[in-house]
Design an enzyme around this catalytic site. Sequence first.
Site, PDB file in Angstrom:
ATOM      1  N   CYS A 128     -16.182  -8.613  22.030  1.00 51.15           N
ATOM      2  CA  CYS A 128     -16.711  -9.286  21.230  1.00 51.15           C
ATOM      3  C   CYS A 128     -15.260  -9.985  20.243  1.00 51.15           C
ATOM      4  O   CYS A 128     -15.655 -10.886  19.390  1.00 51.15           O
ATOM      5  CB  CYS A 128     -17.541  -8.637  20.071  1.00 51.15           C
ATOM      6  N   SER A 144     -11.676   2.420  11.434  1.00 51.50           N
ATOM      7  CA  SER A 144     -11.995   3.304  12.198  1.00 51.50           C
ATOM      8  C   SER A 144     -11.865   4.691  11.757  1.00 51.50           C
ATOM      9  O   SER A 144     -11.686   5.781  12.298  1.00 51.50           O
ATOM     10  CB  SER A 144     -10.833   2.980  13.495  1.00 51.50           C
ATOM     11  N   THR A 167      -7.186   6.448   7.468  1.00 50.86           N
ATOM     12  CA  THR A 167      -6.963   7.020   6.221  1.00 50.86           C
ATOM     13  C   THR A 167      -7.696   8.182   5.792  1.00 50.86           C
ATOM     14  O   THR A 167      -7.418   9.304   5.389  1.00 50.86           O
ATOM     15  CB  THR A 167      -7.140   6.230   5.184  1.00 50.86           C
ATOM     16  N   GLY A 185      -5.179   3.021  15.150  1.00 50.85           N
ATOM     17  CA  GLY A 185      -6.694   2.521  15.461  1.00 50.85           C
ATOM     18  C   GLY A 185      -6.815   0.906  14.583  1.00 50.85           C
ATOM     19  O   GLY A 185      -5.702   0.800  13.897  1.00 50.85           O
ATOM     20  N   GLN A 195       2.467   0.202   9.133  1.00 50.82           N
ATOM     21  CA  GLN A 195       2.893  -1.005   9.587  1.00 50.82           C
ATOM     22  C   GLN A 195       3.422  -1.716   8.651  1.00 50.82           C
ATOM     23  O   GLN A 195       4.011  -2.952   8.953  1.00 50.82           O
ATOM     24  CB  GLN A 195       1.674  -1.667  10.402  1.00 50.82           C
ATOM     25  N   GLU A 244      -0.791   3.128   6.220  1.00 55.12           N
ATOM     26  CA  GLU A 244      -0.293   1.881   6.399  1.00 55.12           C
ATOM     27  C   GLU A 244       1.168   1.536   6.764  1.00 55.12           C
ATOM     28  O   GLU A 244       1.743   0.768   6.401  1.00 55.12           O
ATOM     29  CB  GLU A 244      -0.531   1.070   5.220  1.00 55.12           C
TER      30      GLU A 244
HETATM   31 ZN    ZN Z   1     -18.666  -5.696  20.706  1.00 55.29          ZN
END
Ligand code: ZN
Length: 192
Positions: free
Chosen positions: A186, A26, A29, A22, A97, A95
Site C-alpha cells: 500500500c 510502530s 519510543t 521501524g 536519524q 529520533e
Molecule cells: Zn497495506
Amino acid sequence: MMESSIPHLLPKDTGWIEVITGCMFSGKTEELIRRLRRAQIAKQKVLIIKPAIDNRFSENNIVSHNTQSLPSVVLENSKAINELARDAHVIGIDEVQFFDADILRICKELAAAGKRVIVAGLDQDYTGKPFEPLPQFLCEAEYITKTLAICMVCGNPADRTQRTTVSKEKVLVGASDFYEARCRKCHYIPGE
Ligand code: ZN
C-alpha cells in the site's frame, strides 16, 4: 518480540549498542521508554537525549504516541553527549536519524567505554530509502529490534511511512497530520 534477546543487566567490562527501528507508529519510543524505565528501576543512571528538531508534544520529555514520557535532554547537535554521558550507565537516544553525522562515532565510543547505548529511530525515509545513520547503526549494534506498525489501509504488518502530503522536504516533523503506517503493497511515493 523475543524478550530473551533484550539485555537487562549492566555490561561486564564492556558496553554495547541496541537499536530499535521501524516506521512511524510502530512503537519505537514506547519500547525505548520501557527499556529505560527498567534500567531506572534497577537504580542504573540513565541519560535520555533527543534532537532539537523533534519538538512534537513536549520540549523536555521523550513522549511516545501513547503519551508515556520520560524527562530528556534536548540537544542541537551531538557534541555535548560525551560530557553529559560521563556518569551514565545507560544512554537512550530517541529520533537518532535527526542527529548529525558524528552520532555513530560517539555511540561507539560510549559503548567502548562500558556503557549501554540504546538508540531509536526511523530506518527509512518517506520514499522507502535508507535513512542515515540507521543503516550504519544496524551494522554496529549487538542487538536490533525492528518494530512493525499496522497498515492503515489494509491491516497488514507495516514497515513503511506513508507521507500523505506532496511536500518534497526530506524532514517534515509531525505525526498523524502528514503520515500513515503502510505495508509494502500500500506504500507509494507521493507525486510519482
Ligand atoms: Zn497495506
